[in-house]
Enzyme design. Structure first.
Site, PDB file in Angstrom:
ATOM      1  CG  ASN A 215      -0.190  -0.060   2.504  1.00  0.00           C
ATOM      2  OD1 ASN A 215       0.465   0.899   2.876  1.00  0.00           O
ATOM      3  ND2 ASN A 215      -0.233  -1.194   3.206  1.00  0.00           N
ATOM      4  CG  ASP A 284      -6.010  -5.967   7.511  1.00  0.00           C
ATOM      5  OD1 ASP A 284      -5.363  -5.904   8.565  1.00  0.00           O
ATOM      6  OD2 ASP A 284      -6.739  -5.039   7.098  1.00  0.00           O
ATOM      7  CE  LYS A 294       7.815 -10.614 -15.606  1.00  0.00           C
ATOM      8  NZ  LYS A 294       8.122 -10.172 -16.963  1.00  0.00           N
ATOM      9  CG  PHE A 331      -2.712   5.623  13.867  1.00  0.00           C
ATOM     10  CD1 PHE A 331      -2.862   6.971  13.610  1.00  0.00           C
ATOM     11  CD2 PHE A 331      -1.667   5.222  14.683  1.00  0.00           C
ATOM     12  CE1 PHE A 331      -1.986   7.907  14.137  1.00  0.00           C
ATOM     13  CE2 PHE A 331      -0.772   6.138  15.214  1.00  0.00           C
ATOM     14  CZ  PHE A 331      -0.932   7.477  14.934  1.00  0.00           C
ATOM     15  CE  LYS A 345     -10.451  -0.270  12.586  1.00  0.00           C
ATOM     16  NZ  LYS A 345      -9.994   0.298  11.327  1.00  0.00           N
ATOM     17  CE  LYS A 349      -6.705  -3.670  15.502  1.00  0.00           C
ATOM     18  NZ  LYS A 349      -6.407  -3.647  14.070  1.00  0.00           N
TER      19      LYS A 349
END
Ligand code: CTP
Length: 404
Positions: A215, A284, A294, A331, A345, A349
């Protein structure tokens, strides 16, 4: 500089900068500029030899005030040797020559900078620069040892080729290390003795020999948190994904790639930590790897399916194993109802403090230098903060964390 300093903490702090004779003297101008950008007010003293390498006017033109020269100059203030000790919060000598080290170790006051150092009650940071043979000389070694014993903070010189053509230890330390050490000396050490784990940046999960699942996290928020904790005196352990910016050398940084590698390193460190700061954008799920070759498109039809398997949740796992006195900042990157999702959250968590932001706000979040966050903690305190630099958000989050 990759990780900027937190202006919120450094604004209007006062640094006195001593500059000695060295080819590296020009670098002190850049050090001053970096500190000024964070709002630090800088005054300067150039020794007689320093003024041969770089002009007092250079510092004055860039906003240093006052700029001191020799003692007993006609226009010098009668108590100029006492002024930095009365006004400045820290004294930095960069570059420091062998002569100045000897003067400071011996307690001499025969020259303006040495006299100002002798009359300085606050923290003293020294970044030496000289020829490697001079640096290795027993006289210099003894002076350094004496100063260290008195609590002087050294930013040791680097190794490499020096201006005269010799090679060895003696080059002025990097600008970034000098700036971080000076900033630390200007700030209250309210996290001294605390150990802090910070996860930061993206993770990168391999699929075939060339392709990865990742990401676009920049690691900026985590770097700002690691820096803030370091500047407040904490011992910081950073688990950094790919592409994370430079951190102070004294931060114990481990570079990792995949979520599982980050997880294992975090599990290993966690029992020794006081705080866990989880800012990494951990994947995740990881693609089931195809192997080291490849993957050729000729081996596939027009579309392909990739199977993903779930990665461990680092924060949630460590929160389950937390001792009662360990504190966790996490976060929440959200769409939809920001405040409600953040509250859920926080509790789901096992965090003590959550900073939540909406994904997709222009100029804010993931890859930006700024963020706009809603903050909530386990005691029910909640606030919406205006858009701020991540360095300043980091500072404020630590303020909150220290009260939980
Ligand atoms: N986190 C973690 N390990 C993971 C996933 C997330 O440590 N495998 C941490 C992040 O660093 C962050 C917090 O958990 O501090 C929340 O991450 P976020 O991506 O907002 O949420 P997720 O828990 O992954 O849940 P979802 O993606 O469903 O919103």
């Amino acid at each position: 500089m990759n990780t900027p300093l937190p202006g919120i903490a450094l604004e209007n702090r006062r640094l006195h900068l001593g500059v000695c004779g060295s080819v590296a003297a020009y670098k002190s101008v850049e050090v001053m500029r970096d500190l000024q950008k964070a709002g630090v007010l800088v005054s300067v003293t150039l020794t007689g030899s320093a003024a041969r390498f770089v002009a007092p006017l250079t510092f004055a033109s860039l906003g240093a005030s006052p700029v001191y020269g020799r003692m007993f100059d006609d226009n010098a203030e009668p108590f100029a040797h006492l002024e930095p000790g009365r006004c400045a919060h820290a004294l930095l000598v960069a570059p420091a020559s062998a002569t100045t080290l000897a003067r400071l170790a011996g307690g001499f006051a025969d020259e303006m900078l040495a006299a100002q150092a002798l009359a300085f009650p606050g923290p003293l940071v020294i970044a030496p620069a000289m020829n490697p043979i001079m640096w290795a000389h027993p006289a210099t070694r003894r002076n350094v040892a004496m100063l260290r014993e008195r609590g002087v903070i050294f930013v040791p010189p680097d190794s490499g080729p020096v201006a005269c053509g010799d090679n060895g230890e003696g080059k002025l330390a990097s600008r970034k290390e000098i700036v971080f050490a000076a900033a630390k000396a200007l700030l209250e050490q309210d996290m001294a003795g605390k150990k802090v784990l910070v996860t930061l940046g993206p993770t990168r999960e391999p699929w075939d020999g060339v392709r990865v699942w990742t990401n676009s996290s920049s690691g900026r928020m985590g770097a700002a948190l690691a820096l803030a904790a370091y500047l407040r005196g904490a011992e910081v352990y950073a688990l950094a994904g790919p592409g994370v910016p430079a951190l102070p050398e004294k931060v114990q940084r481990t570079d990792v790639n995949g979520a599982r590698q980050m997880f294992e390193a975090a599990v290993d460190l966690w029992p020794r930590m006081d705080f866990g700061i989880f800012s990494a954008a951990v994947a995740d799920f990881s693609p089931v790897p195809k192997g080291p070759e490849k993957f050729k498109k000729s081996a596939a039809a027009d579309d392909i399916s990739i199977r993903f398997t779930r990665n461990p949740d680092i924060l949630a796992t460590l929160a389950q194993d937390a001792r009662p006195e360990q504190r966790i900042l996490g976060f929440a990157a959200e769409t939809g109802d920001l405040e409600q999702n953040a509250r859920v959250k926080l509790h789901a968590k096992g965090m003590h403090l959550t900073a939540a932001n909406l994904i997709g706000l222009p100029g804010s979040g993931f890859i930006s230098v700024n963020n706009t966050v809603f903050v909530c903690d386990c005691r029910g305190r909640e606030e919406n903060w205006p858009t701020m630099q991540k360095t300043d958000i980091a500072w404020r989050l630590l303020d909150w964390l220290l009260t939980l």
